[in-house]
Design a protein around this motif. Sequence first.
Motif, short mmCIF file in Angstrom:
data_model
loop_
_atom_site.label_atom_id
_atom_site.label_comp_id
_atom_site.label_asym_id
_atom_site.label_seq_id
_atom_site.Cartn_x
_atom_site.Cartn_y
_atom_site.Cartn_z
N SER A 22 0.82 -1.21 0.00
CA SER A 22 0.00 0.00 0.00
C SER A 22 0.86 1.25 0.00
O SER A 22 0.58 2.23 -0.71
N THR A 25 2.37 1.60 -3.44
CA THR A 25 1.35 1.97 -4.42
C THR A 25 1.03 3.46 -4.34
O THR A 25 0.72 4.10 -5.35
N ARG A 165 -8.11 -7.11 -9.66
CA ARG A 165 -7.32 -6.86 -8.45
C ARG A 165 -6.76 -5.45 -8.47
O ARG A 165 -6.14 -5.02 -9.44
N ALA A 166 -7.00 -4.71 -7.39
CA ALA A 166 -6.46 -3.36 -7.26
C ALA A 166 -4.96 -3.43 -7.00
O ALA A 166 -4.43 -4.45 -6.56
N ALA A 167 -4.28 -2.33 -7.26
CA ALA A 167 -2.82 -2.30 -7.14
C ALA A 167 -2.34 -2.57 -5.72
O ALA A 167 -1.21 -3.04 -5.51
N ASP A 168 -3.19 -2.30 -4.72
CA ASP A 168 -2.78 -2.51 -3.33
C ASP A 168 -3.43 -3.76 -2.72
O ASP A 168 -3.48 -3.91 -1.50
N GLU A 169 -3.91 -4.66 -3.55
CA GLU A 169 -4.51 -5.91 -3.07
C GLU A 169 -3.63 -7.10 -3.42
O GLU A 169 -2.91 -7.10 -4.40
#
Length: 276
Positions: A22, A25, A165-169
């Motif tokens: 996170s 990101t 999928r999000a960049a911080d997942e």
Amino acid sequence: MKPAAFEYVRPRSLAEAIVILSAATGDARVEAQVMAGGQSLVAMMNLRVAAPDLVIDIARLDELRATSESSDHVVLGACITHAAIEDGRVPDPSRGFMPSVASNLAYRAVRTRGTLGGSLALSDPAADWPTVMSALAAQVLLRGPAGGRSVNAVDFATGVYETVRAADEIVESIHIPKLSPRARWGYAKFCRKSGEFANSIAAAVRDPDRAYARVVLGAVNGPPIVLARTSSLLLAGDDGDCQQSITEDLQALEFDDFHASLHGAMASRAVRQVLT
């Protein structure tokens, strides 16, 4: 070739990995990549196709290698390896389907380190697991700073190397429904050379006790495609109708003649394995 210089970190927990990811990101100057087995990422880095500033190694996190089982489904941690599935070292909800696929995936050295979650997260169109998980109606559990969320495997991939999928997942686990004793499955894959990525994949599952059937095409230069009409007819169990519907489904997808013939042959083989 060798990769460009990068920083490497091995977090001690999934929570720590998410904090690190996170933070990276949120910094536009830093490109971070999560690494599970590394069988695709390291090769891409060596070729300079990928050049992350930070690599977050999650392969040894126990919580991502855990499994659980209930009466109707199995949960496999994202870092379960292909070899563990092949060797039966984890619960099998698929009545032999997943071990069979795993045993024909690339080469043993790759299977020893490559992971189920890593394959889904990369979402190479020619990879086996996106198609198989879609056929089995699995769900992918993602974990990020905002908590966890579940995505149907059939909706997880959105394009070539693209997912929801999000960049911080991070992919945490995969939830796979158990096939009933009367369930049947079929799988057909065409490769120009054994062990290479596929040129065409077809997976078929029929589980009459759950009133469920699905036929899925993979290696289609995009996310796996469900053959909706064929899936409905597969549940009814009529091979003749299924073969005709494969042709109709493929016509609607507007493949060129070569790919229509190739995907049609793989779908036909997978369906016949189910019905014979």
